[in-house]
Structure formats: structure tokens, C-alpha cells
Scaffold this active site. Structure first.
Site, mmCIF file in Angstrom:
data_model
loop_
_atom_site.group_PDB
_atom_site.id
_atom_site.type_symbol
_atom_site.label_atom_id
_atom_site.label_comp_id
_atom_site.label_asym_id
_atom_site.label_seq_id
_atom_site.Cartn_x
_atom_site.Cartn_y
_atom_site.Cartn_z
ATOM 1 N N GLY A 1 0.747 -1.299 -0.108
ATOM 2 C CA GLY A 1 0.057 0.124 0.070
ATOM 3 C C GLY A 1 0.761 1.277 -0.125
ATOM 4 N N HIS B 1 4.718 1.996 -7.878
ATOM 5 C CA HIS B 1 3.515 0.992 -7.826
ATOM 6 C C HIS B 1 2.896 1.153 -9.142
ATOM 7 C CE1 HIS B 1 4.237 1.308 -3.525
ATOM 8 N NE2 HIS B 1 4.732 0.274 -3.790
#
Ligand code: PAF
Length: 283
Positions: free
Chosen positions: A31, A37
Site C-alpha cells: 500500500g 507501484h
């Protein structure tokens, strides 16, 4: 985008996707999503018909004095970013469903997991290998994309897949950098203004090393020491290790052979933040 929290439901969806001949790509994260990402998601989308993003802050890869409890968890923002990036499924399980009370099996990475990052963070790579194996079994991906920033993690995962005959293609994705060269990381938000200002020194060290090799220097240990001294001169920055490894074996390399690929690995502590970076270079 569908959000799944139950491992059995995720497994059933993956099974169905496979039966429907969908190519599944997975991007595993803890996260606090950032450009790095999202670049992995883009790469997955180029080859896979269905992209599954996982968000799980894995307690087993944190040491006792590490940042498990303060690790950033901006879940709503992550959901919005994943949706905007075109992720198909977000798998975000609770810790209790991944590690129930009777959980007892862990993966041992061996020597590769005990050197360098593994030496400074004992047990870290066993924790990574264990969760990655569990996520492979739950998501059944054809393709798994991991960032090159965590170069030793990528090497550990490649060894895991090879040693345990896991049927997945592992792809390493290029490091995404800020304007001053700092590799993007979820932990960069911990840096004070002053430390963030100085943090480009890691990338300057990489560029310096690359230049030294390009002009014919073959003493890798000497170059690594010069880079380490350069970083130490930044106020508050303490290198943990600066070493070259052989790109294939990940063994430390002191001198370079013509035409061979090496990787410079850096781990630096500043304030209470650990910064890691690396770059491939050839002699
Ligand atoms: O690189 C990470 O974020 C983690 O180590 C991973 C691969 C998601 C396993 O928890």
C-alpha cells in the site's frame, strides 16, 4: 475494480479467470501507492488481461524495532489510485485471514536472504518469501511484476520461484526516480525536509560509480568505498553498506571482469529512515 478481502474468494475468482483463459498479472504491494507501484501496474497491463493488485502490510517481514505500526496505510487513497490505474481486482486481506492463530509454516530463503539487507534485517526475506508464496497460491498469477528498487528481494523471489518450481514468470521493473534521482518509496514520506534535500546523494553516488567504471576503473571495492565516503559527507547520512554484486549470482564482487554486469547496492540510514537503491553497470 472489485475489492476482495477473503483469500478463499480471491482464490475462487483466480480459478475462474484461469478457466476462462485470462492471463493474470499480479502486482504485490504494502500500500501507500506511488508512481513506482503504478508503473508496475502499467507494465502488468501490457501483457496480462487481468491485473490484480495486492495491498497487505506483512507483519512477518518487519523486525521488532522496525516501522510496522507506523507504516503508512492510506487505504482510501490507494483504492482511488488503483481504480484510476485500471486495476481489475484489489486484494486487501486482513492479517488474521493470512496468518490465523494456528499458522506455523515459513519459507527459509537460505544464504541469499541472510546477506546485505538480510544481515541488517534478520528474518526479513523469510517473511517476504512466505507472503509472496501465499499470494502466488491465492492469486495463481501467470505473471508477477516486482520493482528493481528492491533488487535483493527480486533476487530472492527469483530463487524462490526457481527452487520451488512455482509456475509464474517474474518480471523486474525499472526504478522510478524523483527529479533529483531519489528512488520513489512509500517510506520517503518519513524524511524531514533537510534529509529529503540531501537524499539525492545516493543517486549521485550511483552516477559517480558508473562514470568510474566507464573510464576503466576495475577495482569495485575502491569505487564502492569512494561512494560510501561521498554519502557519509551528507549531514546525518550513514551508509550501512555500499557494495557491488555480480548481477547473476548476487555474490559480492571486489574487482570487475571486462564485459560482465555488476549491480551497485546501497543501504543508507538517515534519521530513522532506511533508504535503499541500486543500479546495474557493466565493466
Ligand atoms: O516490496 C514490497 O512491497 C513487499 O516486500 C512485498 C513484495 C509486497 C511483500 O510483502
Amino acid at each position: 475494480m472489485e475489492i476482495i478481502t477473503d483469500p478463499r474468494q480471491m482464490q475462487a475468482i483466480a480459478e475462474k479467470l484461469r478457466l476462462n483463459r485470462q492471463l493474470i498479472g499480479v502486482v504485490m504491494t504494502m500500500g501507500a501507492l506511488h508512481e513506482g507501484h503504478l508503473s508496475l501496474v502499467k507494465l502488468a497491463q501490457q501483457s496480462a488481461g487481468t491485473v490484480i493488485l495486492t495491498i497487505f502490510v506483512n507483519p512477518k517481514q518487519f523486525g521488532l524495532n522496525e516501522d510496522l505500526h507506523r507504516y503508512p496505510r492510506p487505504f482510501e487513497l490507494d483504492v482511488a489510485l488503483a481504480k484510476a490505474a485500471g486495476v481489475d481486482y484489489l486484494f486487501a486481506p486482513e492479517a488474521g485471514s493470512i496468518y490465523p492463530d494456528n499458522f506455523q509454516t515459513t519459507i527459509e530463503c537460505g544464504a541469499l536472504g541472510e546477506r546485505l539487507e538480510g544481515n541488517s534485517r534478520p528474518g526479513h526475506f523469510n517473511g517476504v518469501a512466505t507472503i509472496v508464496t501465499k499470494l502466488f497460491n491465492i492469486i495463481k498469477p501467470h505473471l508477477a511484476i516486482f520493482g528493481q528498487k528492491d533488487a535483493q528481494q527480486l533476487a530472492v523471489i527469483r530463487a524462490l520461484v526457481r527452487d520451488l518450481n512455482i509456475d509464474v514468470t517474474v518480471v523486474g521493473a525499472p526504478i522510478v526516480r524523483e527529479d533529483d534521482g531519489l528512488a520513489v518509496s512509500s517510506r520517503n514520506i518519513y524524511l524531514s525536509g533537510q534529509a529529503r534535500h540531501e537524499a539525492g546523494v545516493l543517486y549521485r553516488g550511483i552516477l559517480y560509480a558508473r562514470e568510474r567504471l566507464a573510464i576503466g576503473e576495475r577495482d569495485l571495492q575502491a569505487v564502492a568505498s569512494e561512494v560510501s565516503r561521498m554519502i557519509s559527507r551528507a549531514p546525518g547520512f550513514t551508509p550501512d553498506y555500499v557494495v557491488f554484486v555480480d548481477e547473476e549470482s548476487f555474490e559480492e564482487a571486489d574487482s570487475a571482469l571486462e564485459g560482465k554486469e555488476y549491480r551497485l547496492l546501497l543501504a543508507v540510514n538517515t534519521e530513522s529512515v532506511r533508504l535503499i537503491d541500486n543500479a546495474a553497470m557493466s565493466a
